[in-house]
Write an enzyme that holds these catalytic residues in place. Structure first.
Site, PDB file in Angstrom:
ATOM      1  NE  ARG A   1     -18.720 -29.291  23.118  1.00 43.54           N
ATOM      2  CZ  ARG A   1     -18.322 -28.605  22.038  1.00 43.54           C
ATOM      3  NH1 ARG A   1     -18.175 -27.299  22.116  1.00 43.54           N
ATOM      4  NH2 ARG A   1     -18.080 -29.213  20.897  1.00 43.54           N
TER       5      ARG A   1
ATOM      6  CG  HIS B   1     -22.333 -24.057  20.710  1.00 39.75           C
ATOM      7  ND1 HIS B   1     -22.433 -25.204  21.428  1.00 39.75           N
ATOM      8  CD2 HIS B   1     -21.132 -24.139  20.089  1.00 39.75           C
ATOM      9  CE1 HIS B   1     -21.359 -25.946  21.254  1.00 39.75           C
ATOM     10  NE2 HIS B   1     -20.542 -25.310  20.442  1.00 39.75           N
TER      11      HIS B   1
ATOM     12  CD  GLU C   1     -24.814 -25.008  24.060  1.00 38.12           C
ATOM     13  OE1 GLU C   1     -23.849 -24.795  24.810  1.00 38.12           O
ATOM     14  OE2 GLU C   1     -24.699 -25.360  22.868  1.00 38.12           O
TER      15      GLU C   1
HETATM   16  P1  NAP Z   1      -6.896 -28.796  22.219  1.00 39.54           P
HETATM   17  O1  NAP Z   1      -5.975 -28.284  21.178  1.00 39.54           O
HETATM   18  O2  NAP Z   1      -6.925 -30.256  22.518  1.00 39.54           O
HETATM   19  O3  NAP Z   1      -6.613 -27.967  23.562  1.00 39.54           O
HETATM   20  C1  NAP Z   1      -7.191 -28.301  24.773  1.00 39.54           C
HETATM   21  C2  NAP Z   1      -6.249 -27.870  25.890  1.00 39.54           C
HETATM   22  O4  NAP Z   1      -6.881 -28.204  27.139  1.00 39.54           O
HETATM   23  C3  NAP Z   1      -4.909 -28.575  25.865  1.00 39.54           C
HETATM   24  O5  NAP Z   1      -3.912 -27.614  25.979  1.00 39.54           O
HETATM   25  C4  NAP Z   1      -4.934 -29.481  27.088  1.00 39.54           C
HETATM   26  O6  NAP Z   1      -3.616 -29.539  27.658  1.00 39.54           O
HETATM   27  C5  NAP Z   1      -5.911 -28.762  28.011  1.00 39.54           C
HETATM   28  N1  NAP Z   1      -6.563 -29.672  28.939  1.00 39.54           N
HETATM   29  C6  NAP Z   1      -7.193 -30.846  28.663  1.00 39.54           C
HETATM   30  N2  NAP Z   1      -7.649 -31.425  29.789  1.00 39.54           N
HETATM   31  C7  NAP Z   1      -7.289 -30.585  30.802  1.00 39.54           C
HETATM   32  C8  NAP Z   1      -7.463 -30.635  32.214  1.00 39.54           C
HETATM   33  N3  NAP Z   1      -8.062 -31.662  32.805  1.00 39.54           N
HETATM   34  N4  NAP Z   1      -6.979 -29.599  32.944  1.00 39.54           N
HETATM   35  C9  NAP Z   1      -6.341 -28.558  32.363  1.00 39.54           C
HETATM   36  N5  NAP Z   1      -6.135 -28.465  31.029  1.00 39.54           N
HETATM   37  C10 NAP Z   1      -6.617 -29.475  30.263  1.00 39.54           C
HETATM   38  O7  NAP Z   1      -8.410 -28.420  21.883  1.00 39.54           O
HETATM   39  P2  NAP Z   1      -8.958 -27.185  21.010  1.00 39.54           P
HETATM   40  O8  NAP Z   1      -8.985 -27.569  19.570  1.00 39.54           O
HETATM   41  O9  NAP Z   1      -8.250 -25.954  21.433  1.00 39.54           O
HETATM   42  O10 NAP Z   1     -10.494 -27.178  21.494  1.00 39.54           O
HETATM   43  C11 NAP Z   1     -10.827 -27.104  22.867  1.00 39.54           C
HETATM   44  C12 NAP Z   1     -12.317 -27.276  23.053  1.00 39.54           C
HETATM   45  O11 NAP Z   1     -12.997 -26.095  22.656  1.00 39.54           O
HETATM   46  C13 NAP Z   1     -12.971 -28.366  22.202  1.00 39.54           C
HETATM   47  O12 NAP Z   1     -12.816 -29.651  22.764  1.00 39.54           O
HETATM   48  C14 NAP Z   1     -14.427 -27.926  22.132  1.00 39.54           C
HETATM   49  O13 NAP Z   1     -15.179 -28.554  23.145  1.00 39.54           O
HETATM   50  C15 NAP Z   1     -14.355 -26.435  22.380  1.00 39.54           C
HETATM   51  N6  NAP Z   1     -14.787 -25.664  21.205  1.00 39.54           N
HETATM   52  C16 NAP Z   1     -15.896 -24.865  21.317  1.00 39.54           C
HETATM   53  C17 NAP Z   1     -16.334 -24.134  20.222  1.00 39.54           C
HETATM   54  C18 NAP Z   1     -17.541 -23.238  20.323  1.00 39.54           C
HETATM   55  O14 NAP Z   1     -18.275 -23.132  19.348  1.00 39.54           O
HETATM   56  N7  NAP Z   1     -17.756 -22.573  21.431  1.00 39.54           N
HETATM   57  C19 NAP Z   1     -15.645 -24.200  18.990  1.00 39.54           C
HETATM   58  C20 NAP Z   1     -14.530 -25.027  18.921  1.00 39.54           C
HETATM   59  C21 NAP Z   1     -14.115 -25.759  20.037  1.00 39.54           C
HETATM   60  P3  NAP Z   1      -3.147 -30.822  28.531  1.00 39.54           P
HETATM   61  O15 NAP Z   1      -3.462 -32.031  27.716  1.00 39.54           O
HETATM   62  O16 NAP Z   1      -1.695 -30.575  28.759  1.00 39.54           O
HETATM   63  O17 NAP Z   1      -3.931 -30.747  29.797  1.00 39.54           O
END
Ligand code: NAP
Length: 312
Positions: free
Chosen positions: A230, A278, A259
């Site tokens: 994000r 995006h 954005e």
């Molecule tokens: P996820 O499976 O929950 O993975 C997020 C990772 O981030 C986890 O491994 C978590 O591990 C880590 N994390 C969370 N808080 C953290 C912190 N403070 N410091 C370091 N690491 C941290 O989520 P996902 O499904 O992969 O999606 C991630 C994000 O991508 C979404 O929330 C969304 O905003 C974004 N996204 C963007 C698009 C786009 O169109 N560009 C598309 C899809 C998703 P820990 O809990 O161990 O820290």
């Protein structure tokens, strides 16, 4: 019998409309104020903010369905206090978003967008072996900040490019370390060692501004930052300064803060900045799966049944 009233936060794609046809009464946000008290469903893809104040204005609300996995625009605690389930669409977009991260990484490292502009432009008159040298991708070091669902897919792709892979999370992931050649690192260690830094963390109070001036200062001058998470995870001013002063090599981002960026933003004039609007999950196949899951979440909530995919 009247159909349940659902507010959607903008015009819906035809595939989503087809799935909803005949099942709900659709109102575009901002909905007719007069009818707000009878709204039962909220279908959102990012704007407006679904905060406590908005939720309080919808006394009959039964479900919030998000088209996407990131729910930083929804006050989950406020929904939970009211007993309103919130659905999202994780996993089905991992591959598409990881592909996008790799596309941006490759584009930035090999100056693809800049090269395309040059190849089309009037100044390209003959090939010159000295121009537009990029940075190697294969056998370089990748740092993934957020090795979750999407981050793991990025790591799997990086294996094919013979990259050394570091990752940083709050919690170590031994089950992923057991199947992929990834090494856990502190954020400082990752920033100092990586040639490519990919952000795949959710936007939370903790990750807002995670990459700012101090973090750019820890990166190699040859490092490239890729953000598919994000926009606000990166401090835009610090990013602009880092690229303008060539503090880092390049950045390629799918998300920005704000954005979109204002059309006259200095970042948009920089050759070492690549930006997409995006598009992380924007493939025909993934967007169809997201439409189906988000509509299934919405309809389940309206019927008072468990959501197929509930985030809160
Ligand atoms: P996820 O499976 O929950 O993975 C997020 C990772 O981030 C986890 O491994 C978590 O591990 C880590 N994390 C969370 N808080 C953290 C912190 N403070 N410091 C370091 N690491 C941290 O989520 P996902 O499904 O992969 O999606 C991630 C994000 O991508 C979404 O929330 C969304 O905003 C974004 N996204 C963007 C698009 C786009 O169109 N560009 C598309 C899809 C998703 P820990 O809990 O161990 O820290």
């Amino acid at each position: 019998m009247s159909l349940p009233r659902v507010v959607v936060d903008g015009p819906l794609a035809p595939n989503i409309l087809r799935l909803l046809e005949g099942q709900v009464e659709i109102h575009l946000w901002p909905a007719l104020d007069a009818g707000l008290e009878h709204v039962q469903g909220l279908y959102t893809y990012g704007h407006p903010r679904v905060d406590a104040e908005l939720i309080a204005r919808l006394p009959e609300l039964r479900v919030i369905s998000n088209f996407g996995v990131g729910v930083d625009h929804i006050d989950l605690a406020a929904a939970t206090r009211r007993g309103i389930p919130v659905g999202n669409t994780p996993d089905i977009l991992n591959g598409a978003t990881a592909d996008m991260a790799m596309a941006l990484l490759l584009a930035a490292g090999r100056r693809l967008v800049e090269g395309d502009r040059y190849a089309r432009g009037p100044t390209f008159v003959h090939y010159d072996p000295g121009y537009m040298l990029g940075r190697e991708i294969h056998h370089s070091t990748l740092g993934i900040v957020g090795l979750g669902r999407i981050g793991t897919e990025v790591a799997r792709r990086a294996v094919g490019f013979d990259m050394t892979i570091l990752y940083h999370n709050r919690h170590r992931r031994p089950e992923i370390e057991a199947v992929l050649p990834v090494r856990y690192a502190s954020l400082a260690e990752l920033l100092a060692e990586a040639d490519y830094i990919v952000l795949t963390v959710p936007l939370t109070p903790e990750t807002r501004g995670l990459i700012g001036r101090a973090e750019f200062a820890q990166m190699k001058p040859t490092a490239t930052l890729i953000n598919v998470a994000r926009g606000p995870v990166v401090d835009t001013e610090a990013l602009t300064e880092a690229l303008l002063r060539r503090r880092i090599y390049a950045a390629a981002v799918d998300v920005t803060d704000p954005e979109p960026l204002p059309r006259d933003h200095p970042l948009l004039r920089l050759e070492n900045f690549t930006v997409t609007p995006h598009l992380g999950s924007a493939t025909e196949q993934t967007r169809q799966r997201m439409a189906e899951l988000s509509v299934a979440n919405l309809m389940a909530g309206l019927r008072g049944e468990p959501l197929p995919c509930r985030v809160a």
